[in-house]
Design a protein around this motif. Structure first.
Motif, PDB file in Angstrom:
ATOM      1  N   GLY A 283       0.835  -1.202   0.000  1.00  0.00           N
ATOM      2  CA  GLY A 283       0.000   0.000   0.000  1.00  0.00           C
ATOM      3  C   GLY A 283       0.866   1.246   0.000  1.00  0.00           C
ATOM      4  O   GLY A 283       2.082   1.165  -0.209  1.00  0.00           O
ATOM      5  N   CYS A 284       0.235   2.403   0.244  1.00  0.00           N
ATOM      6  CA  CYS A 284       0.987   3.660   0.293  1.00  0.00           C
ATOM      7  C   CYS A 284       1.032   4.164   1.727  1.00  0.00           C
ATOM      8  O   CYS A 284       0.126   3.900   2.512  1.00  0.00           O
ATOM      9  CB  CYS A 284       0.301   4.701  -0.576  1.00  0.00           C
ATOM     10  N   LEU A 285       2.052   4.949   2.024  1.00  0.00           N
ATOM     11  CA  LEU A 285       2.187   5.540   3.351  1.00  0.00           C
ATOM     12  C   LEU A 285       1.787   7.017   3.236  1.00  0.00           C
ATOM     13  O   LEU A 285       1.837   7.594   2.132  1.00  0.00           O
ATOM     14  CB  LEU A 285       3.634   5.444   3.824  1.00  0.00           C
ATOM     15  N   PRO A 286       1.425   7.642   4.340  1.00  0.00           N
ATOM     16  CA  PRO A 286       1.150   9.085   4.280  1.00  0.00           C
ATOM     17  C   PRO A 286       2.397   9.831   3.811  1.00  0.00           C
ATOM     18  O   PRO A 286       3.529   9.347   3.998  1.00  0.00           O
ATOM     19  CB  PRO A 286       0.803   9.436   5.728  1.00  0.00           C
ATOM     20  N   ILE A 287       2.158  10.986   3.192  1.00  0.00           N
ATOM     21  CA  ILE A 287       3.320  11.715   2.665  1.00  0.00           C
ATOM     22  C   ILE A 287       4.041  12.403   3.828  1.00  0.00           C
ATOM     23  O   ILE A 287       3.611  13.441   4.318  1.00  0.00           O
ATOM     24  CB  ILE A 287       2.881  12.743   1.589  1.00  0.00           C
ATOM     25  N   VAL A 288       5.071  11.744   4.277  1.00  0.00           N
ATOM     26  CA  VAL A 288       5.896  12.258   5.387  1.00  0.00           C
ATOM     27  C   VAL A 288       7.335  12.210   4.887  1.00  0.00           C
ATOM     28  O   VAL A 288       7.743  11.232   4.263  1.00  0.00           O
ATOM     29  CB  VAL A 288       5.764  11.354   6.637  1.00  0.00           C
TER      30      VAL A 288
ATOM     31  N   PRO B 223       9.624   8.113  -2.417  1.00  0.00           N
ATOM     32  CA  PRO B 223       9.174   8.819  -3.620  1.00  0.00           C
ATOM     33  C   PRO B 223      10.344   9.461  -4.365  1.00  0.00           C
ATOM     34  O   PRO B 223      10.904  10.456  -3.890  1.00  0.00           O
ATOM     35  CB  PRO B 223       8.186   9.858  -3.073  1.00  0.00           C
ATOM     36  N   ASN B 224      10.740   8.862  -5.444  1.00  0.00           N
ATOM     37  CA  ASN B 224      11.808   9.406  -6.298  1.00  0.00           C
ATOM     38  C   ASN B 224      11.619   8.774  -7.670  1.00  0.00           C
ATOM     39  O   ASN B 224      11.381   7.555  -7.756  1.00  0.00           O
ATOM     40  CB  ASN B 224      13.183   9.024  -5.735  1.00  0.00           C
TER      41      ASN B 224
ATOM     42  N   GLU C 280       3.107   5.051  -7.197  1.00  0.00           N
ATOM     43  CA  GLU C 280       3.108   6.349  -6.494  1.00  0.00           C
ATOM     44  C   GLU C 280       4.534   6.777  -6.163  1.00  0.00           C
ATOM     45  O   GLU C 280       4.906   7.928  -6.327  1.00  0.00           O
ATOM     46  CB  GLU C 280       2.305   6.253  -5.198  1.00  0.00           C
TER      47      GLU C 280
ATOM     48  N   GLY D 179       7.344   9.732  -7.834  1.00  0.00           N
ATOM     49  CA  GLY D 179       7.845  10.765  -6.940  1.00  0.00           C
ATOM     50  C   GLY D 179       6.751  11.382  -6.083  1.00  0.00           C
ATOM     51  O   GLY D 179       6.940  12.458  -5.509  1.00  0.00           O
ATOM     52  N   LYS D 180       5.575  10.656  -5.969  1.00  0.00           N
ATOM     53  CA  LYS D 180       4.453  11.281  -5.266  1.00  0.00           C
ATOM     54  C   LYS D 180       4.375  10.882  -3.780  1.00  0.00           C
ATOM     55  O   LYS D 180       4.205  11.745  -2.925  1.00  0.00           O
ATOM     56  CB  LYS D 180       3.140  10.886  -5.947  1.00  0.00           C
ATOM     57  N   ALA D 181       4.457   9.594  -3.474  1.00  0.00           N
ATOM     58  CA  ALA D 181       4.282   9.164  -2.071  1.00  0.00           C
ATOM     59  C   ALA D 181       5.064   7.873  -1.828  1.00  0.00           C
ATOM     60  O   ALA D 181       5.292   7.100  -2.757  1.00  0.00           O
ATOM     61  CB  ALA D 181       2.790   8.910  -1.798  1.00  0.00           C
ATOM     62  N   PRO D 182       5.467   7.649  -0.567  1.00  0.00           N
ATOM     63  CA  PRO D 182       6.164   6.383  -0.288  1.00  0.00           C
ATOM     64  C   PRO D 182       5.191   5.192  -0.361  1.00  0.00           C
ATOM     65  O   PRO D 182       4.033   5.327   0.025  1.00  0.00           O
ATOM     66  CB  PRO D 182       6.692   6.560   1.136  1.00  0.00           C
TER      67      PRO D 182
ATOM     68  N   LEU E 280      14.001  14.573  -0.871  1.00  0.00           N
ATOM     69  CA  LEU E 280      13.328  13.768  -1.899  1.00  0.00           C
ATOM     70  C   LEU E 280      12.274  14.622  -2.594  1.00  0.00           C
ATOM     71  O   LEU E 280      11.640  15.466  -1.939  1.00  0.00           O
ATOM     72  CB  LEU E 280      12.671  12.545  -1.262  1.00  0.00           C
ATOM     73  N   PRO E 281      11.940  14.420  -3.860  1.00  0.00           N
ATOM     74  CA  PRO E 281      12.730  13.583  -4.771  1.00  0.00           C
ATOM     75  C   PRO E 281      14.147  14.119  -4.951  1.00  0.00           C
ATOM     76  O   PRO E 281      14.381  15.322  -4.763  1.00  0.00           O
ATOM     77  CB  PRO E 281      11.955  13.649  -6.084  1.00  0.00           C
ATOM     78  N   LEU E 282      15.046  13.245  -5.357  1.00  0.00           N
ATOM     79  CA  LEU E 282      16.461  13.624  -5.464  1.00  0.00           C
ATOM     80  C   LEU E 282      16.687  14.555  -6.646  1.00  0.00           C
ATOM     81  O   LEU E 282      16.157  14.314  -7.725  1.00  0.00           O
ATOM     82  CB  LEU E 282      17.320  12.366  -5.682  1.00  0.00           C
TER      83      LEU E 282
END
Lengths: 76, 699
Positions: free
Chosen positions: A27-32, B77-78, B100, B104-107, A46-48
């Motif tokens: 799944g995805c994690l919250p954007i932290v 995200p990269n 995602e 580069g949007k979310a981990p 990030l992004p690099l």
């Protein structure tokens, strides 16, 4: 119930009882921001950016362990 | 194997907010994987960097912690392309592209069990950055309540387990697990996903049906006929003809067993391999559809080969009834089960009173299970030298620690059927002292008169004469003991003096003679008879021995026996029994008459010529041997007849040497006379003189 019927019944019952489990979840994690800070290199944003990506790759290359240098490593 | 770089967590750090986000993510992950959320913890392992061209071929993660159950991969995200993660478990496969994160949007994350095979496909552009975590189960302090949760289905399962136990009481029932575990992962609280549910269910049902639960690695080895088209071809064809796919034929060997045993808490159990019945395997995938862990094909090699070896390995929960626990453990082989029994029996003396009876009952059950599997030791007719040291030797001593008459009686009965060589002197005397001298009367009589199912001559085993002697020597004044000693002596004498079957016709006494069981037993039997006052039996045995000088030789038996018995009886009774005196006199007379005249060397070339064969060639040999004038003779004969003559010469110890003369047709056997008979007579004469001098003197 004879021997083979018992085992057959048990096998089916167990298959049903354990069917719900998964071996892999994702799944995805919250954007932290992970806030990565590498000793000797500093914060990694990030992004690099292109230059940061090059610096990071160069850094990890130069910090390869002896084990990593063996191409046919068997660990992760 | 791989093209990636990694950074150890000592070289970098992460923000607190991130660590909190990971901890929060672990809870739902645990639930979906079927693991207890309150125990699962993510421990940072590495930062992994895949640049363009980076990949990781299929592999399984090693378990870096004792309680590691799964891996968690977080892709950061990269921007990158490619680098999909493929996870496989049995036939199932999951491909994750982490869109995602790659945009580069979310981990993104993926969590999977440590035994799942996985790979990272080649990164085609950009840099794929990810954090790898080990998912570890923290130990739980409170007792699992899973049994209560699984109550209803467990009732039904318990009924099935009971029905299994009713028909197969000592046969373990094996529930194979979906995941494969290392031995340190074989513990109920470290099981993964569906296995965890299965374990909860089985553990609850086992408890209800009074069964014990253990974990083990199941190992199956199949050896089958297999042909790739090379079977039966010639050597050159073998290398020329192209092979086809292997066709499998009949099964030669099929071994199925459990190893690396642990209890439900993951504690190692000191047992060896326990064999399983293939019909006792409960598995959602039928046993014949299991995927082999490894296989080895051996093609046609002329006299071997065309076989396929396949090994299968699965982890399993194994259940058996509490009452049959020691029957199952005893089936794990003598070395492990005997050493476990010895340590349990030795601990009894230090066990507190409250627990002593339960521990003793366990030991008794274990001892009976070992007795039931007692191996056959009936080789070489009970010759004392035939038994090698074995872990069974200490069993009698430990059996006494249980203080249980019935188990001792059971043991003696089993020995009568299966074992002629286990030394028993101190065991039988100690058991009789503890439980009374008539307590094992039946069993001892049976033991001394038993004849295990064997072919050929059956002398009374040395072991039985040895314990009889110890029994008769015991100083305890007890009328039961004397009465039983008399009965046992009578039975022993009856067996000892059974008529000997004649020697086979091919038998010829060689220069080196082996002492027989009866010769070795004789002094102990005579002592037992003398100590028990069995005068008639004493005379009977001595008479029997004197009648069979070939069976009871003067050198190896009669003279050494008299040498030891006469001083012994003088010391024991203050006098020498008249039976021994007359035996001594008779032996002395034989030796005196044999040593009156020194052998005289032959004065011409005539030699003893008494041969059993009447054939034409043997007639020539006889005539040559009897001829006083010729030292050397020739007998022309074909090869098989020359060999026949050589056999006759060897068997009769004729006074000739032989060689082959390769002249004419047929060739000739050249015979040259020797003084062999005279030399042997001189040796015998000197030996008789030595024996005569060694005989004891009785006033």
């Amino acid at each position: 119930m004879d021997k083979s019927t018992t085992v057959e019944w048990l096998s089916k019952a167990i298959e049903q009882a354990t069917r719900s489990a998964k071996f892999c979840v994702f799944g995805c994690l919250p954007i932290v921001d992970p806030g990565i800070e590498v000793e000797g290199l500093g914060a990694i944003t990030l992004p690099l950016k292109r230059t940061m990506a090059k610096e990071l790759v160069a850094f990890v290359r130069s910090h390869r362990t002896e084990r990593e240098q063996r191409l046919w490593s068997t660990s992760r | 194997m791989r093209n990636t770089f990694e950074l150890d967590p000592k070289k970098f750090c992460l923000s607190d907010a991130w660590n909190v986000a990971i901890a929060d993510a672990v809870r739902p992950v645990a639930e979906l994987l079927g693991l207890p959320a309150e125990q699962l913890e993510a421990r940072l392992y590495k930062l992994l960097v895949y640049e363009k061209g980076g990949f990781f071929l299929p592999h399984r993660d090693s378990e870096k912690h004792n309680r590691m159950v799964a891996s968690l991969i977080v892709v950061l995200p990269n921007r990158f392309e490619g680098g999909a993660l493929v996870v496989r478990h049995g036939a199932a496969k999951q491909t994750l592209t982490f869109d995602e994160a790659a945009g580069g949007k979310a981990p993104c994350y993926a969590a999977f069990y440590a035994d799942c095979e996985h790979e990272v496909q080649r990164v085609t552009s950009g840099v794929r950055l990810c954090l790898a975590y080990n998912l570890v189960l923290k130990p739980k302090r409170v007792k699992p309540s899973a049994a209560a949760k699984a109550a209803a289905p467990a009732d039904v399962l318990a009924e099935s387990i009971r029905s299994w136990v009713a028909t197969q009481p000592a046969q373990p029932l094996v529930f194979t697990l979906e995941h494969h575990y290392t031995q340190r992962g074989l513990s109920l609280d470290l099981l993964k996903g569906g296995d965890r549910q299965l374990a909860d269910l089985v553990a609850a049902a086992a408890k209800k049906s009074d069964c014990l639960v253990h974990l083990a690695q199941v190992s199956r080895h199949l050896l089958q006929f297999a042909d790739d088209g090379s079977f039966g071809r010639g050597y050159f064809d073998h290398y020329r003809t192209p092979r086809r796919a292997i066709e499998i034929g009949e099964t030669y060997e099929d071994d199925l067993s459990g190893t690396q045993w642990t209890d439900v808490r993951g504690r190692k159990q000191p047992w060896g391999d326990i064999e399983f019945d293939p019909s006792a395997i409960v598995s959602s995938v039928p046993i014949d559809d299991w995927k082999p862990t490894s296989e080895e094909y051996e093609g046609y090699t002329g006299n071997e080969g065309n076989t396929l070896d396949r090994w299968y390995h699965r982890s399993a929960i194994v259940v058996w009834h509490r009452v049959h626990h020691f029957d199952v453990v005893a089936s794990s082989g003598a070395t492990e089960s005997l050493s476990l029994f010895y340590s349990m029996a030795a601990k009894l003396s230090k066990t507190p009173g409250k627990r002593l009876e339960a521990a003793r009952i366990d030991c008794i059950r274990f001892a009976r299970a070992i007795i039931a599997r007692w191996p056959h030791h009936t080789f070489r007719y009970g010759h004392p030298a035939s038994r090698e040291q074995s872990p069974y030797d200490d069993f009698p001593e430990h059996l006494l620690m249980l203080h249980d008459r019935d188990t001792i009686a059971l043991f003696l009965t089993k020995l009568a059927e299966r074992d002629q060589s286990l030394r028993l002197s101190s065991f039988i005397v100690a058991a009789c002292r503890e439980f009374g001298w008539s307590s094992f009367a039946q069993e001892l009589k049976h033991l001394i008169s038993s004849r295990p199912n064997m072919h050929g001559r059956q002398e009374i085993p040395f072991r039985d004469v040895e314990w009889l002697s110890a029994f008769c020597f015991d100083k305890t004044a007890d009328s039961d003991k004397s009465a039983l000693a008399h009965e046992l002596c009578a039975l022993a004498v009856e067996r000892f003096c059974e008529p000997r079957s004649p020697r086979p016709t091919y038998y010829s006494p060689g220069p080196r003679r082996e002492t027989s069981v009866s010769e070795t037993s004789l002094p102990l039997l005579l002592r037992a008879l003398a100590a028990s006052g069995r005068d008639e039996d004493l005379s009977h045995v001595i008479h029997f021995v004197q009648e069979l000088p070939d069976e009871f030789s003067l050198d190896d038996c009669q003279v050494p026996c008299l040498k030891s018995l006469i001083p012994w009886s003088r010391k024991q009774f203050g006098l020498v029994p008249p039976q021994l005196v007359s035996w001594l006199v008779s032996v002395r007379q034989k030796l005196e008459s044999a040593t009156v005249k020194h052998p005289v060397p032959p004065t011409d070339w005539a030699r003893p010529a008494d041969l059993a064969c009447e054939c034409q060639y043997c007639a020539e040999l006889k005539a040559f041997l009897a001829d006083p004038a010729n030292e050397v003779g020739r007998i022309p004969a074909r090869e098989e007849m020359r060999q026949h003559l050589i056999d006759i010469i060897d068997r009769h110890q004729c006074d000739v040497k032989h060689s082959l003369e390769r002249k004419g047709s047929p060739y000739s056997l050249v015979l040259t006379k020797t003084s062999g008979s005279f030399e042997r007579a001189v040796k015998r004469f000197e030996a008789n003189r030595r024996l005569l001098n060694a005989l004891p003197i009785v006033e």
